[in-house]
Design a protein around this motif. Structure first.
Motif, PDB file in Angstrom:
ATOM      1  N   UNK A 264      12.823   7.186 -53.076  1.00 35.65           N
ATOM      2  CA  UNK A 264      12.065   8.106 -52.754  1.00 35.65           C
ATOM      3  C   UNK A 264      12.072   8.601 -51.225  1.00 35.65           C
ATOM      4  N   UNK A 265      11.167   7.337 -50.598  1.00 34.72           N
ATOM      5  CA  UNK A 265      10.806   7.833 -49.301  1.00 34.72           C
ATOM      6  C   UNK A 265      11.826   7.338 -48.862  1.00 34.72           C
ATOM      7  N   UNK A 266      12.596   6.538 -48.997  1.00 36.27           N
ATOM      8  CA  UNK A 266      14.221   6.787 -48.612  1.00 36.27           C
ATOM      9  C   UNK A 266      15.110   8.002 -48.249  1.00 36.27           C
ATOM     10  N   UNK A 267      14.879   8.686 -49.495  1.00 32.84           N
ATOM     11  CA  UNK A 267      15.433  10.124 -49.932  1.00 32.84           C
ATOM     12  C   UNK A 267      14.491  11.219 -48.674  1.00 32.84           C
ATOM     13  N   UNK A 268      13.495  10.903 -48.309  1.00 37.84           N
ATOM     14  CA  UNK A 268      12.683  11.881 -47.556  1.00 37.84           C
ATOM     15  C   UNK A 268      13.150  11.331 -46.159  1.00 37.84           C
ATOM     16  N   UNK A 269      12.982  10.305 -46.193  1.00 40.17           N
ATOM     17  CA  UNK A 269      13.294   9.202 -44.396  1.00 40.17           C
ATOM     18  C   UNK A 269      14.936  10.135 -44.067  1.00 40.17           C
ATOM     19  N   UNK A 270      15.507   9.787 -44.671  1.00 34.66           N
ATOM     20  CA  UNK A 270      16.620  10.137 -44.651  1.00 34.66           C
ATOM     21  C   UNK A 270      17.036  12.362 -44.755  1.00 34.66           C
ATOM     22  N   UNK A 271      16.606  12.415 -44.626  1.00 34.85           N
ATOM     23  CA  UNK A 271      15.740  14.279 -45.180  1.00 34.85           C
ATOM     24  C   UNK A 271      15.298  14.871 -44.218  1.00 34.85           C
ATOM     25  N   UNK A 272      14.251  14.219 -43.538  1.00 35.37           N
ATOM     26  CA  UNK A 272      13.948  14.472 -42.309  1.00 35.37           C
ATOM     27  C   UNK A 272      15.050  14.060 -40.921  1.00 35.37           C
ATOM     28  N   UNK A 273      15.351  13.198 -41.274  1.00 39.32           N
ATOM     29  CA  UNK A 273      16.309  12.592 -40.059  1.00 39.32           C
ATOM     30  C   UNK A 273      18.122  13.560 -39.652  1.00 39.32           C
ATOM     31  N   UNK A 274      17.765  13.989 -41.370  1.00 39.19           N
ATOM     32  CA  UNK A 274      19.223  15.187 -40.889  1.00 39.19           C
ATOM     33  C   UNK A 274      18.890  16.416 -40.531  1.00 39.19           C
ATOM     34  N   UNK A 275      17.644  17.093 -41.484  1.00 37.98           N
ATOM     35  CA  UNK A 275      17.144  17.931 -40.702  1.00 37.98           C
ATOM     36  C   UNK A 275      16.565  18.267 -39.442  1.00 37.98           C
ATOM     37  N   UNK A 276      16.390  17.205 -38.856  1.00 37.59           N
ATOM     38  CA  UNK A 276      15.706  16.829 -36.895  1.00 37.59           C
ATOM     39  C   UNK A 276      17.499  17.191 -36.348  1.00 37.59           C
ATOM     40  N   UNK A 277      18.260  16.298 -36.786  1.00 33.04           N
ATOM     41  CA  UNK A 277      19.910  15.826 -36.128  1.00 33.04           C
ATOM     42  C   UNK A 277      19.975  17.756 -36.112  1.00 33.04           C
ATOM     43  N   UNK A 278      19.960  18.872 -37.571  1.00 38.73           N
ATOM     44  CA  UNK A 278      20.646  20.082 -37.375  1.00 38.73           C
ATOM     45  C   UNK A 278      19.766  20.644 -36.562  1.00 38.73           C
ATOM     46  N   UNK A 279      18.046  20.848 -36.187  1.00 37.04           N
ATOM     47  CA  UNK A 279      17.654  21.743 -35.236  1.00 37.04           C
ATOM     48  C   UNK A 279      17.552  20.909 -34.077  1.00 37.04           C
ATOM     49  N   UNK A 280      18.102  19.867 -33.170  1.00 38.53           N
ATOM     50  CA  UNK A 280      19.023  19.704 -32.101  1.00 38.53           C
ATOM     51  C   UNK A 280      19.861  19.815 -31.767  1.00 38.53           C
ATOM     52  N   UNK A 281      20.924  20.588 -33.097  1.00 37.87           N
ATOM     53  CA  UNK A 281      22.059  21.083 -33.206  1.00 37.87           C
ATOM     54  C   UNK A 281      22.071  22.242 -32.334  1.00 37.87           C
ATOM     55  N   UNK A 282      21.115  23.105 -33.730  1.00 39.49           N
ATOM     56  CA  UNK A 282      20.911  24.535 -33.048  1.00 39.49           C
ATOM     57  C   UNK A 282      20.008  24.384 -31.475  1.00 39.49           C
ATOM     58  N   UNK A 283      19.404  23.223 -31.231  1.00 43.69           N
ATOM     59  CA  UNK A 283      18.249  23.755 -30.506  1.00 43.69           C
ATOM     60  C   UNK A 283      19.629  23.404 -28.535  1.00 43.69           C
ATOM     61  N   UNK A 284      20.306  21.978 -28.832  1.00 46.55           N
ATOM     62  CA  UNK A 284      21.755  22.230 -27.597  1.00 46.55           C
ATOM     63  C   UNK A 284      22.514  23.930 -27.822  1.00 46.55           C
ATOM     64  N   UNK A 285      22.558  24.230 -28.938  1.00 48.72           N
ATOM     65  CA  UNK A 285      23.581  25.356 -28.832  1.00 48.72           C
ATOM     66  C   UNK A 285      23.486  26.653 -28.461  1.00 48.72           C
ATOM     67  N   UNK A 286      21.606  27.349 -29.214  1.00 49.37           N
ATOM     68  CA  UNK A 286      21.111  28.231 -28.353  1.00 49.37           C
ATOM     69  C   UNK A 286      21.317  28.228 -26.754  1.00 49.37           C
TER      70      UNK A 286
END
Length: 70
Positions: free
Chosen positions: A20-42
């Motif tokens: 579960x700890x690996x899942x939490x870190x992987x999810x946080x990393x994926x969400x951070x990449x999504x947010x970064x992509x949105x910010x770059x596009x914005x």
């Protein structure tokens, strides 16, 4: 556990394979990449439409800054 969305299915599949700890870190990393992509596009669209006007930080930028400690 997760919702029936692509991200929810990804989390469920990952949680079946890893700790579960690996899942939490992987999810946080994926969400951070999504947010970064949105910010770059914005930012790109704002720069194209408002080249000479300063803008305030968006909510997404503030969220990333708080998470990443920037």
């Amino acid at each position: 556990m997760g919702q029936d969305t692509p991200l929810g299915r990804w989390v469920r599949g990952l949680s079946e394979r890893t700790h579960k700890n690996v899942v939490v870190v992987a999810l946080a990393a994926r969400l951070a990449r999504i947010v970064w992509a949105v910010l770059r596009k914005e930012r790109g669209s704002i720069r194209r439409s408002q080249r000479h006007r300063n803008r305030r930080s968006s909510a997404a930028e503030l969220m990333v800054a708080a998470i990443c400690g920037w």
